[in-house]
Design a protein around this motif. Structure first.
Motif, PDB file in Angstrom:
ATOM      1  N   TYR A 128      14.774 -32.274  49.372  1.00 40.42           N
ATOM      2  CA  TYR A 128      14.435 -33.283  48.366  1.00 40.42           C
ATOM      3  C   TYR A 128      15.443 -33.252  47.223  1.00 40.42           C
ATOM      4  O   TYR A 128      15.832 -34.298  46.694  1.00 40.42           O
ATOM      5  CB  TYR A 128      13.024 -33.051  47.833  1.00 40.42           C
ATOM      6  N   SER A 129      15.901 -32.067  46.854  1.00 41.81           N
ATOM      7  CA  SER A 129      16.928 -31.933  45.818  1.00 41.81           C
ATOM      8  C   SER A 129      18.223 -32.601  46.254  1.00 41.81           C
ATOM      9  O   SER A 129      18.896 -33.272  45.458  1.00 41.81           O
ATOM     10  CB  SER A 129      17.174 -30.450  45.513  1.00 41.81           C
ATOM     11  N   LYS A 130      18.570 -32.422  47.517  1.00 43.93           N
ATOM     12  CA  LYS A 130      19.785 -33.063  48.024  1.00 43.93           C
ATOM     13  C   LYS A 130      19.649 -34.582  47.972  1.00 43.93           C
ATOM     14  O   LYS A 130      20.602 -35.290  47.647  1.00 43.93           O
ATOM     15  CB  LYS A 130      20.076 -32.612  49.455  1.00 43.93           C
ATOM     16  N   ARG A 131      18.459 -35.094  48.278  1.00 44.44           N
ATOM     17  CA  ARG A 131      18.233 -36.533  48.219  1.00 44.44           C
ATOM     18  C   ARG A 131      18.428 -37.055  46.783  1.00 44.44           C
ATOM     19  O   ARG A 131      19.039 -38.101  46.567  1.00 44.44           O
ATOM     20  CB  ARG A 131      16.832 -36.863  48.735  1.00 44.44           C
ATOM     21  N   LEU A 132      17.952 -36.315  45.800  1.00 48.84           N
ATOM     22  CA  LEU A 132      18.149 -36.709  44.403  1.00 48.84           C
ATOM     23  C   LEU A 132      19.638 -36.673  44.031  1.00 48.84           C
ATOM     24  O   LEU A 132      20.120 -37.533  43.293  1.00 48.84           O
ATOM     25  CB  LEU A 132      17.363 -35.791  43.470  1.00 48.84           C
ATOM     26  N   SER A 133      20.356 -35.684  44.573  1.00 52.41           N
ATOM     27  CA  SER A 133      21.794 -35.594  44.307  1.00 52.41           C
ATOM     28  C   SER A 133      22.526 -36.800  44.875  1.00 52.41           C
ATOM     29  O   SER A 133      23.470 -37.317  44.265  1.00 52.41           O
ATOM     30  CB  SER A 133      22.365 -34.310  44.910  1.00 52.41           C
ATOM     31  N   GLU A 134      22.090 -37.273  46.036  1.00 50.11           N
ATOM     32  CA  GLU A 134      22.711 -38.439  46.646  1.00 50.11           C
ATOM     33  C   GLU A 134      22.442 -39.715  45.846  1.00 50.11           C
ATOM     34  O   GLU A 134      23.130 -40.718  46.013  1.00 50.11           O
ATOM     35  CB  GLU A 134      22.219 -38.599  48.088  1.00 50.11           C
ATOM     36  N   MET A 135      21.439 -39.669  44.972  1.00 54.32           N
ATOM     37  CA  MET A 135      21.142 -40.795  44.087  1.00 54.32           C
ATOM     38  C   MET A 135      22.017 -40.771  42.843  1.00 54.32           C
ATOM     39  O   MET A 135      21.909 -41.649  41.981  1.00 54.32           O
ATOM     40  CB  MET A 135      19.665 -40.760  43.689  1.00 54.32           C
ATOM     41  N   LEU A 159      16.628 -38.280  30.838  1.00 51.53           N
ATOM     42  CA  LEU A 159      15.567 -38.549  31.797  1.00 51.53           C
ATOM     43  C   LEU A 159      15.187 -40.019  31.676  1.00 51.53           C
ATOM     44  O   LEU A 159      14.667 -40.464  30.648  1.00 51.53           O
ATOM     45  CB  LEU A 159      14.358 -37.661  31.506  1.00 51.53           C
ATOM     46  N   ARG A 160      15.467 -40.807  32.720  1.00 51.97           N
ATOM     47  CA  ARG A 160      15.246 -42.256  32.669  1.00 51.97           C
ATOM     48  C   ARG A 160      14.087 -42.656  33.579  1.00 51.97           C
ATOM     49  O   ARG A 160      13.660 -41.902  34.448  1.00 51.97           O
ATOM     50  CB  ARG A 160      16.529 -42.991  33.087  1.00 51.97           C
ATOM     51  N   ARG A 161      13.602 -43.884  33.345  1.00 56.64           N
ATOM     52  CA  ARG A 161      12.457 -44.376  34.099  1.00 56.64           C
ATOM     53  C   ARG A 161      12.726 -44.380  35.592  1.00 56.64           C
ATOM     54  O   ARG A 161      11.853 -44.026  36.392  1.00 56.64           O
ATOM     55  CB  ARG A 161      12.099 -45.795  33.636  1.00 56.64           C
ATOM     56  N   GLU A 162      13.948 -44.751  36.004  1.00 55.10           N
ATOM     57  CA  GLU A 162      14.244 -44.873  37.428  1.00 55.10           C
ATOM     58  C   GLU A 162      14.311 -43.523  38.155  1.00 55.10           C
ATOM     59  O   GLU A 162      14.193 -43.455  39.374  1.00 55.10           O
ATOM     60  CB  GLU A 162      15.549 -45.636  37.644  1.00 55.10           C
ATOM     61  N   ASN A 163      14.543 -42.438  37.410  1.00 56.41           N
ATOM     62  CA  ASN A 163      14.585 -41.133  38.079  1.00 56.41           C
ATOM     63  C   ASN A 163      13.416 -40.230  37.689  1.00 56.41           C
ATOM     64  O   ASN A 163      13.331 -39.099  38.151  1.00 56.41           O
ATOM     65  CB  ASN A 163      15.919 -40.423  37.793  1.00 56.41           C
ATOM     66  N   LEU A 164      12.505 -40.734  36.857  1.00 57.86           N
ATOM     67  CA  LEU A 164      11.390 -39.916  36.387  1.00 57.86           C
ATOM     68  C   LEU A 164      10.505 -39.445  37.538  1.00 57.86           C
ATOM     69  O   LEU A 164      10.125 -38.263  37.611  1.00 57.86           O
ATOM     70  CB  LEU A 164      10.553 -40.703  35.372  1.00 57.86           C
TER      71      LEU A 164
END
Length: 304
Positions: free
Chosen positions: A180-187, A70-75
């Protein structure tokens, strides 16, 4: 083959989620949870999802899956997902389900697909709302309204905010979590990372709220522990698989299978809770929800 992959994966997810409706209500009985004690219910939910999230992360770590940290950029994104998919969503779910029947709660939860379709319209250019999808939303919501009607036409007289109202808000959280989950997957975040952390953090929040409110589980038995393990495992498997499907397919194409949740939930509630499910109103409501999904899945021109 690609469509078959969505089909069987989504069917398994929705079957597992459908079994959670009678499972949670049976859990209330096994742990002797007071129907009016909010914090006992939050503790029950927190234990389930903290265990489920921890199990996903440990299993993924043992398999050598990379990118679990778990990193700062995805927290921020994971915390929002934890709120939508687990923390707020299941707080509303557990509280609402204790004040309505398992079969009725299952049908209301089917409305989550419509929130997913609307959310996907604003998040993804290739997953726009169409006239067919709009018609499907209208027909599906008609089914959700119908299941709340009594013998007459007075909706307010047959539903309550503490029951059906909270279940509807829970469905909204579920629906918005999918795109929203799909958006995180695209990241670039993997399904194990998203699922594990959002369930662990969301479950820990529920657990903390239950403890601070002096919630407890009055009775702990082997049967209750076994059911808790089952509920944790079904969440681990279903959410990880669902997140993986969302990663490689359009959000609305996956979300469309959510109509099976009320179908499985209603049937399993009738089987395990001895609820009366074969009524004209319930069957018509389920038919409308399914018809709405068919309309959503048809290829139509985009809305202007």
């Amino acid at each position: 083959m690609k469509k078959m992959g969505i089909l069987w994966g989504a069917v398994l997810c929705t079957l597992l989620w459908g079994s959670a409706f009678p499972g949670v209500k049976i859990g209330y009985e096994l742990f002797a949870i007071d129907g009016d004690n909010v914090f006992q219910k939050l503790l029950f939910a927190g234990v389930r999802f903290a265990l489920a999230g921890g199990a996903v992360l440990l299993y993924a770590k043992a398999r050598g899956v990379k990118g679990l940290a778990l990193r700062r950029e995805n927290l921020g994104g994971i915390l929002m997902m934890a709120l939508l998919q687990t923390g707020l969503q299941y707080m509303l779910f557990y509280l609402g389900l204790s004040n309505t029947s398992g079969s009725r709660g299952a049908v209301i939860t089917g409305s989550a697909v419509f929130f997913s379709v609307i959310g996907a319209h604003f998040l993804f250019r290739d997953d726009r709302l169409t006239w067919g999808k709009a018609a499907g939303c209208a027909v599906g919501f008609a089914g959700v309204i119908l299941v709340n009607l009594s013998g007459g036409a007075d909706l307010a007289g047959s539903a309550s905010f503490r029951g059906e109202g909270l279940m509807a808000l829970s469905a909204m959280c579920t629906g918005l979590a999918a795109p929203y989950s799909k958006r995180l997957s695209e990241m670039g975040l993997g399904p194990e990372m998203i699922t594990g952390w959002q369930m662990f953090l969301g479950g820990s929040g529920l657990l903390l709220a239950g403890v601070l409110g002096r919630g407890w589980l009055p009775v702990v038995s082997p049967a209750g522990i076994g059911l808790m393990v089952y509920l944790a495992v079904l969440s681990s498997v279903a959410f990880t698989l669902w997140t993986g499907l969302l990663r490689v397919h359009p959000s609305s194409s996956v979300a469309v299978y959510n109509f099976l949740v009320p179908v499985f939930g209603t049937l399993l509630s009738g089987l395990f809770l001895n609820e009366q499910i074969l009524t004209v109103r319930n069957l018509t409501a389920l038919a409308l929800v399914c018809a709405g999904i068919v309309l959503i899945n048809r290829k139509k021109t985009d809305m202007p």
